[in-house]
Design an enzyme around this catalytic site. Structure first.
Site, PDB file in Angstrom:
ATOM      1  CD  GLU A 193      -3.073  -0.801   0.565  1.00 21.93           C
ATOM      2  OE1 GLU A 193      -3.350   0.313  -0.095  1.00 21.93           O
ATOM      3  OE2 GLU A 193      -3.853  -1.726   0.090  1.00 21.93           O
ATOM      4  CB  CYS A 218      -1.824   7.131   1.551  1.00 23.42           C
ATOM      5  SG  CYS A 218      -3.144   6.238   2.492  1.00 23.42           S
TER       6      CYS A 218
HETATM    7  P1  NAD Z   1       8.114   5.098   4.825  1.00 24.80           P
HETATM    8  O1  NAD Z   1       8.305   4.138   3.604  1.00 24.80           O
HETATM    9  O2  NAD Z   1       9.420   5.731   5.042  1.00 24.80           O
HETATM   10  O3  NAD Z   1       7.987   4.192   5.934  1.00 24.80           O
HETATM   11  C1  NAD Z   1       7.095   3.082   6.406  1.00 24.80           C
HETATM   12  C2  NAD Z   1       7.598   1.939   7.166  1.00 24.80           C
HETATM   13  O4  NAD Z   1       8.617   1.367   6.412  1.00 24.80           O
HETATM   14  C3  NAD Z   1       7.863   2.565   8.478  1.00 24.80           C
HETATM   15  O5  NAD Z   1       7.446   1.566   9.380  1.00 24.80           O
HETATM   16  C4  NAD Z   1       9.411   2.348   8.323  1.00 24.80           C
HETATM   17  O6  NAD Z   1       9.945   2.421   9.592  1.00 24.80           O
HETATM   18  C5  NAD Z   1       9.623   1.502   7.441  1.00 24.80           C
HETATM   19  N1  NAD Z   1      10.759   1.310   6.849  1.00 24.80           N
HETATM   20  C6  NAD Z   1      11.887   2.439   6.312  1.00 24.80           C
HETATM   21  N2  NAD Z   1      12.720   2.116   5.714  1.00 24.80           N
HETATM   22  C7  NAD Z   1      12.662   0.573   5.693  1.00 24.80           C
HETATM   23  C8  NAD Z   1      13.399  -0.369   5.068  1.00 24.80           C
HETATM   24  N3  NAD Z   1      14.582   0.061   4.368  1.00 24.80           N
HETATM   25  N4  NAD Z   1      12.997  -1.683   5.134  1.00 24.80           N
HETATM   26  C9  NAD Z   1      11.848  -1.919   5.679  1.00 24.80           C
HETATM   27  N5  NAD Z   1      11.020  -0.916   6.297  1.00 24.80           N
HETATM   28  C10 NAD Z   1      11.387   0.063   6.169  1.00 24.80           C
HETATM   29  O7  NAD Z   1       7.002   5.919   4.794  1.00 24.80           O
HETATM   30  P2  NAD Z   1       6.361   7.175   5.860  1.00 24.80           P
HETATM   31  O8  NAD Z   1       7.129   8.227   5.684  1.00 24.80           O
HETATM   32  O9  NAD Z   1       6.499   6.451   7.220  1.00 24.80           O
HETATM   33  O10 NAD Z   1       4.836   7.096   5.363  1.00 24.80           O
HETATM   34  C11 NAD Z   1       4.624   7.919   4.402  1.00 24.80           C
HETATM   35  C12 NAD Z   1       4.191   7.289   3.228  1.00 24.80           C
HETATM   36  O11 NAD Z   1       3.410   6.055   3.293  1.00 24.80           O
HETATM   37  C13 NAD Z   1       3.538   8.165   1.976  1.00 24.80           C
HETATM   38  O12 NAD Z   1       4.288   7.662   0.691  1.00 24.80           O
HETATM   39  C14 NAD Z   1       2.245   7.745   2.073  1.00 24.80           C
HETATM   40  O13 NAD Z   1       1.436   7.953   0.739  1.00 24.80           O
HETATM   41  C15 NAD Z   1       2.319   6.092   2.401  1.00 24.80           C
HETATM   42  N6  NAD Z   1       0.889   5.718   3.026  1.00 24.80           N
HETATM   43  C16 NAD Z   1       0.265   4.672   2.091  1.00 24.80           C
HETATM   44  C17 NAD Z   1      -0.840   4.342   2.721  1.00 24.80           C
HETATM   45  C18 NAD Z   1      -1.829   3.340   1.895  1.00 24.80           C
HETATM   46  O14 NAD Z   1      -2.738   2.700   2.436  1.00 24.80           O
HETATM   47  N7  NAD Z   1      -1.542   3.411   0.530  1.00 24.80           N
HETATM   48  C19 NAD Z   1      -1.375   4.765   3.874  1.00 24.80           C
HETATM   49  C20 NAD Z   1      -0.480   5.765   4.693  1.00 24.80           C
HETATM   50  C21 NAD Z   1       0.462   6.133   4.191  1.00 24.80           C
END
Ligand code: NAD
Length: 478
Positions: A247, A281
């Protein structure tokens, strides 16, 4: 609190004794300092989820539904306390936090009920001496990785269907906003799940993910977050043939159709844009408005956005809270400067608010910008910020074409009373979620997910269960 990991039915401290501070984005104060795990803790969590799988998956759906329903009720009973913590760590106003907590409870309730109807098939046989049927089998232990912006709802969207399907789970939230989930796991502990069935792992993202990827006992990664990290995980899962659902981000269009009253359209646009300060998102992030009403729409949107009360989400009169991190304030300022440098106009906001009240938080004023062109950064990158960019159009086909001109395809919004335009837009917009006169379309009982680069798979509705099942086909000679 060092004992912040819930593994195998016990609260434990991280093995290497690390800690992390969770900061209130409105005040800069530490909300709590808690234990922060790493590789060794991730291994323990996978051990626990693996060991618990045989017993949990063998239970009847009625036995699995019972603790899920208890959990839904416990979350509702504790909603006010959970909402306060959520506001302290994410910054969103209390009303929005209560909404998220309620939506999280809905997920557990919905899947506790829906799993009772998730039957296999008996398939008509062509040969007289055969009978065919399918059995649904849980995929196995699952890691549920969620981002910071909706820590309860987004984790619940994964672990509720996974647990209902018979999988065991490891929830790994973003550490910067993990406190509400930590408190929710105290309710998980009280709801009566067997040890190891539902685990909470707060810790280093890369170290935890390496364990999830490398350990063949962990069968699936369900990820919500940015396109960048999601893409990386997708590649790594492909190398190991590990199941993954994604997602990811969005860049959602909001099309005002020519039949709309500009003031009413502007009211909806402002509501759609500034929920959680645009850090959602499915936030509407590109506003296509007929040129014939553009000035009226701009004026009303700027008037409404300027009237929003900025403040600490715990204060009753706050309409919009802070941004989550200082980096988000910098990014918002970058979008604004880019708009100005390329000929766009800032109608209101465009900077951080001034005054003592805002000095220690990550605040930015709700901003309305117009004369936006496709070359501007805000049209290219997922903004995740409180800027409402307006693009004029003359022809509906052009608006639909511009709306689809993005690699993302998560949500799209249309404001109209004309059924023919609503239907045409719903059919042509390239998005997994389409809100016609509805700016908050997400619900546990409806599918949620993206087309194009916004993801793989769907959460919610009965499709949310599908991702946690294998289909076993059984052919019987008689
Ligand atoms: P992010 O991708 O930086 O982090 C998401 C999660 O992944 C966090 O728990 C983070 O700790 C973890 N993470 C970070 N680096 C990682 C790695 N190398 N390996 C594994 N896990 C890792 O995103 P964010 O800044 O926390 O959230 C914002 C983003 O999430 C935006 O792009 C937003 O659109 C998206 N989002 C999508 C939905 C959806 O349902 N489609 C919902 C909410 C947010």
């Amino acid at each position: 609190m060092k004992e912040s990991l819930y593994i195998n039915g016990k609260w434990v401290a991280p093995q290497q004794g690390g800690t992390v501070k969770v900061t209130n984005p409105a005040t800069g104060e530490t909300v709590r300092e808690i234990g922060y795990g790493g590789r060794a803790d991730a291994v323990k969590a996978v051990d626990a989820a693996h060991d618990a799988f045989a017993e949990w998956s063998a239970k009847t759906v009625y036995e699995r539904a019972a603790p899920l329903l208890r959990l839904a009720n416990l979350i509702r009973e504790n909603a006010d306390d959970l909402a306060r913590v959520l506001t302290q760590e994410v910054g969103k106003p209390l009303g929005e936090s209560r909404g998220e907590i309620g939506a999280g409870a809905d997920q557990f309730e919905w899947y506790a009920e829906e799993v009772k109807r998730s039957a296999g098939d008996v398939i008509p046989n062509r040969m007289g001496d055969k009978r065919h049927l399918t059995i649904r089998h849980p995929v196995g232990p699952v890691a549920a990785i969620a981002p910071w912006n909706f820590p309860i709802l987004l984790t619940a969207r994964k672990i509720a269907p996974a647990l209902a399907a018979g999988c065991t789970v490891i929830a790994r939230p973003a550490s910067q906003s993990c406190l509400t989930l930590l408190d929710m796991f105290k309710l998980v502990a009280a709801a009566g799940f067997p040890p190891g069935t539902a685990n909470l792992l707060i810790g280093n993202p890369s170290e935890c993910s390496e364990v999830f990827l490398e350990d063949p006992r962990l069968k699936k990664i369900s990820f919500t977050g940015s396109l960048e990290v999601g893409r990386e995980l997708y590649v790594e899962c492909a190398k190991r043939m590990k199941k993954v659902s994604l997602e990811l981000g969005g860049h959602s269009p909001f099309i005002v159709m020519p039949d709309m009253d500009p003031d009413e359209a502007a009211e909806r646009a402002v509501f759609a844009k500034f929920r959680n300060m645009g850090q959602v998102c499915i936030s509407a992030s590109r506003f296509f408005v007929p040129n014939a009403m553009k000035t009226e729409f701009e004026n009303k949107a700027a008037e409404l956005a300027s009237a929003l009360a900025i403040g600490n989400g715990l204060d009753a009169d706050t309409d919009v809270g802070p941004l989550f991190l200082p980096k988000r304030v910098e990014d918002t300022a970058r979008f604004v400067e880019d708009i100005k440098s390329k000929g766009g106009r800032i109608l209101c906001g465009g900077r951080a608010p001034e005054g003592e009240k805002y000095a220690k938080g990550n605040f930015f004023m709700p901003t309305v910008a117009t004369d936006i062109t496709p070359d501007m950064l805000i049209m290219k990158e997922e903004p995740f910020c409180p800027v409402l960019p307006i693009i004029g159009y003359d022809d509906i086909d052009d608006a639909l074409r511009m709306a689809n001109d993005t690699p993302y395809g998560l949500a799209a919004y249309v404001a109209t009373r004309r059924l023919d335009w609503a239907v045409k837009a719903a059919e042509r917009l390239e998005a997994g979620i389409i809100g016609i006169n509805d700016c908050t379309p997400a619900a546990a009982q409806c599918p949620f997910g993206g087309m194009k680069s916004s993801g793989l798979g769907r959460e919610g509705w009965r499709q949310g269960l599908e991702g946690y099942y294998e289909t076993k086909y059984v052919s019987i000679g008689v």
